[in-house]
Scaffold this motif. Structure first.
Motif, short mmCIF file in Angstrom:
data_model
loop_
_atom_site.label_atom_id
_atom_site.label_comp_id
_atom_site.label_asym_id
_atom_site.label_seq_id
_atom_site.Cartn_x
_atom_site.Cartn_y
_atom_site.Cartn_z
N VAL A 162 67.54 35.05 47.97
CA VAL A 162 66.31 35.82 48.17
C VAL A 162 66.54 36.97 49.14
CG1 VAL A 162 64.02 35.71 49.22
CG2 VAL A 162 64.71 33.95 47.60
N TRP A 168 61.65 38.62 47.26
CA TRP A 168 60.87 37.74 48.12
C TRP A 168 60.02 36.75 47.32
CZ3 TRP A 168 63.45 38.60 52.16
CH2 TRP A 168 63.86 39.88 52.52
N LEU A 169 59.51 37.16 46.18
CA LEU A 169 58.69 36.23 45.39
C LEU A 169 59.52 35.09 44.83
CD1 LEU A 169 56.36 38.70 43.43
CD2 LEU A 169 55.82 37.29 45.44
N ARG A 170 60.83 35.32 44.69
CA ARG A 170 61.70 34.27 44.17
C ARG A 170 61.74 33.06 45.12
NH1 ARG A 170 67.71 35.71 44.02
NH2 ARG A 170 67.03 37.38 42.62
N PHE A 171 61.51 33.31 46.39
CA PHE A 171 61.51 32.21 47.36
C PHE A 171 60.48 31.15 46.97
CE2 PHE A 171 59.67 30.23 51.15
CZ PHE A 171 60.80 29.65 51.71
N PHE A 172 59.31 31.62 46.51
CA PHE A 172 58.24 30.69 46.14
C PHE A 172 58.48 30.10 44.75
CE2 PHE A 172 56.45 33.74 49.15
CZ PHE A 172 55.96 32.89 50.13
N SER A 173 58.89 30.94 43.81
CA SER A 173 59.06 30.44 42.45
C SER A 173 60.25 29.48 42.36
CB SER A 173 59.24 31.59 41.47
OG SER A 173 60.39 32.37 41.81
N HIS A 174 61.41 29.90 42.88
CA HIS A 174 62.59 29.04 42.80
C HIS A 174 62.51 27.88 43.80
CE1 HIS A 174 65.64 31.81 40.56
NE2 HIS A 174 64.44 31.78 39.98
N GLY A 175 61.89 28.13 44.95
CA GLY A 175 61.74 27.05 45.92
C GLY A 175 60.86 25.93 45.40
N ALA A 176 59.69 26.29 44.92
CA ALA A 176 58.78 25.28 44.36
C ALA A 176 59.35 24.66 43.10
CB ALA A 176 57.42 25.92 44.07
#
Length: 485
Positions: A162, A168-176
């Motif tokens: 990320v 930055w949005l990947r943090f939420f999509s890939h994290g979740a």
């Protein structure tokens, strides 16, 4: 599982579910296809084949580790892949534990899958590689609960990706997505871990305590030192030096793809926090230094060739060092393999017990003896110390007890801990007052050393001793019970 006609394991201790499920499938195929009957029926007639099948499953995981080591190392350079595969293939603790139907080699294999998938993710940040890493974590958890620590690596590589890509949005999509994928895969692999959460919680919360003979008594730093020392003795000082060089070059050259190799460090710190320690628990930790050492050796050779092209002695020194490391691992792995081919003291003493009618009914015996070869068992309630004399306890002793059978497989654990004063006193009085009838001692292998020359010589000497008929296993002693006891 076969008797219940269920694919759900009913055991939650480690939890060992992946190995149980694989064994269940192999048992079904073996029993029905080759013998035309159910596993529980054939097991009553031939138990050895089932133990062999489960051990072969562990061996397959051990072989898979060699392949994974090559694929991981190859991401740096092909020579690194070859060296990594050789290091894993000939590392004595891996060879030893690949012979047993225990979960530590499968856990190490699952951890290596997480490392490989995480390295691939750092290159492209695809869902495919992220899901593969999540599958590795789920597999690890179904093998042993501490496998959940591998999720730390996924979190780190997602954050690195990320920040590097400013996505930055990947943090939420890939994290979740990673969190959901781990739980989803875990549910698919072993839903009983969710449907019987109370049993899981009881095991997870109840295992971090003292009380395991020979595996307690150390604090956090003591456990870390135990695993570090165990690795150094098995690997040798030169290989440890290569590990340090590997860390240096990874930082110096900014080898981001080496970050997932931190998994062994996470395991080392996390598992050392437990109250207990055991040598085979270190296997998933040892994956990291074994994969980092080839990086150190390879990039050092590259640096020498680039910066000292006219000097031969640095290259010669590196070649000698690599040869010393290789010979040490080969000698250690050969000695370990030979120990499985030699006669065990419990087998050697079993014939004597049959010839002299020494049985469980007329003997007092502890675990890891010919009368109880594969399980722990204490016998202290059969004795009482009265006026400095060792007496038999009438309430806990066979009325016609004639023999006492001991094993260092049990006694060594009590003798190593100063808190077992009463038990140590019983062993001492037993040796003093109960005549020794017969003993079987294994060939001594000696204490390991991190100095390769010492360790190699010790392994070769052990090999020669076993070839000459030496025994392996614990020391077995048979004592006769005096008439006045």
């Amino acid at each position: 599982m076969s008797a219940r006609n269920s694919f759900e394991p009913g055991y939650f201790f480690r939890p060992d579910h992946l190995e149980m499920q694989l064994s269940y499938l192999a048992y079904q195929a073996y029993s029905h296809l080759l013998h035309g009957m159910s596993p529980e029926v054939w097991f009553a007639q031939d138990q050895a084949s089932f133990y062999l099948i489960s051990r072969l499953i562990t061996a397959v995981f051990g072989i898979a580790m060699i392949v994974l080591a090559y694929l991981i190392g190859k991401r740096f350079a092909r020579p690194v892949g070859l060296l990594s595969a050789m290091a894993v293939a000939f590392f004595p603790p891996f060879i030893e534990n690949s012979h047993f139907a225990t979960p530590d080699v499968p856990l190490a294999c699952a951890c290596m899958l997480v490392v490989l998938a995480s390295m691939r993710y750092l290159e492209s940040a695809t869902w495919r590689d992220l899901l593969l890493a999540c599958l590795g974590v789920s597999l690890a958890v179904t093998i042993k609960y501490p496998g959940a620590l591998a999720a730390v690596v996924i979190a780190v590589v997602v954050i690195i990706g990320v920040v590097r890509d400013r996505a930055w949005l990947r943090f939420f999509s890939h994290g979740a997505g990673a969190i959901g994928a781990v739980f989803a895969f875990l549910f698919l692999l072993s839903p009983v871990l969710f449907t019987n959460l109370a049993a899981v919680r009881e095991q997870v919360t109840g295992q971090n305590s003292t009380g395991h003979l020979g595996a307690d008594g150390l604090d956090w730093s003591g456990n870390m030192a135990f695993y570090a020392r165990d690795f150094a003795v098995s690997a040798g000082a030169l290989l440890v030096l290569c590990v340090a060089l590997g860390i240096f070059w990874a930082v110096r050259l900014r080898l981001v793809q080496a970050v997932p190799l931190m998994l062994g460090l996470v395991m080392w710190v996390g598992l050392s926090r437990l109250e207990l320690h055991w040598d085979r628990w270190g296997l998933p930790m040892y994956v990291t230094p074994l994969l980092v050492a080839p990086i150190g050796l390879y990039y050092t050779v590259v640096w020498v060739r680039e910066n000292r092209p006219d000097s031969r002695w640095p290259t010669a020194v590196l070649a000698v060092a690599a040869a010393v490391i290789g010979v040490n691992l080969l000698a250690g792995s050969a000695a370990t393999t030979a120990s499985f081919l030699a006669t065990d003291t419990r087998t050697a003493s079993l014939g004597y017990t049959h010839e002299h009618s020494i049985t469980a009914d007329n003997s007092i015996y502890e675990g890891y003896t010919p009368l109880s070869p594969g399980a722990a068992k204490v016998f202290f309630d059969a004795f009482a110390v009265i006026d400095g004399r060792l007496r038999l306890s009438a309430m806990s002793t066979p009325s016609d007890a004639k023999f006492v059978v001991t094993s260092t497989g049990m006694s060594a654990r009590f003798m190593a801990e100063p808190k077992y004063v009463e038990q140590q006193r019983i062993y001492e009085l037993l040796d003093e007052q109960f005549p020794t009838v017969q003993t079987w001692d294994p060939t001594p292998r000696g204490d390991g050393s991190a100095i390769e020359a010492v360790n190699t010589a010790r392994s070769l000497s052990y090999l020669l001793s076993l070839a000459g008929g030496g025994l392996v296993g614990p020391s077995i002693e048979i004592h006769s019970v005096p008439p006045d006891r």
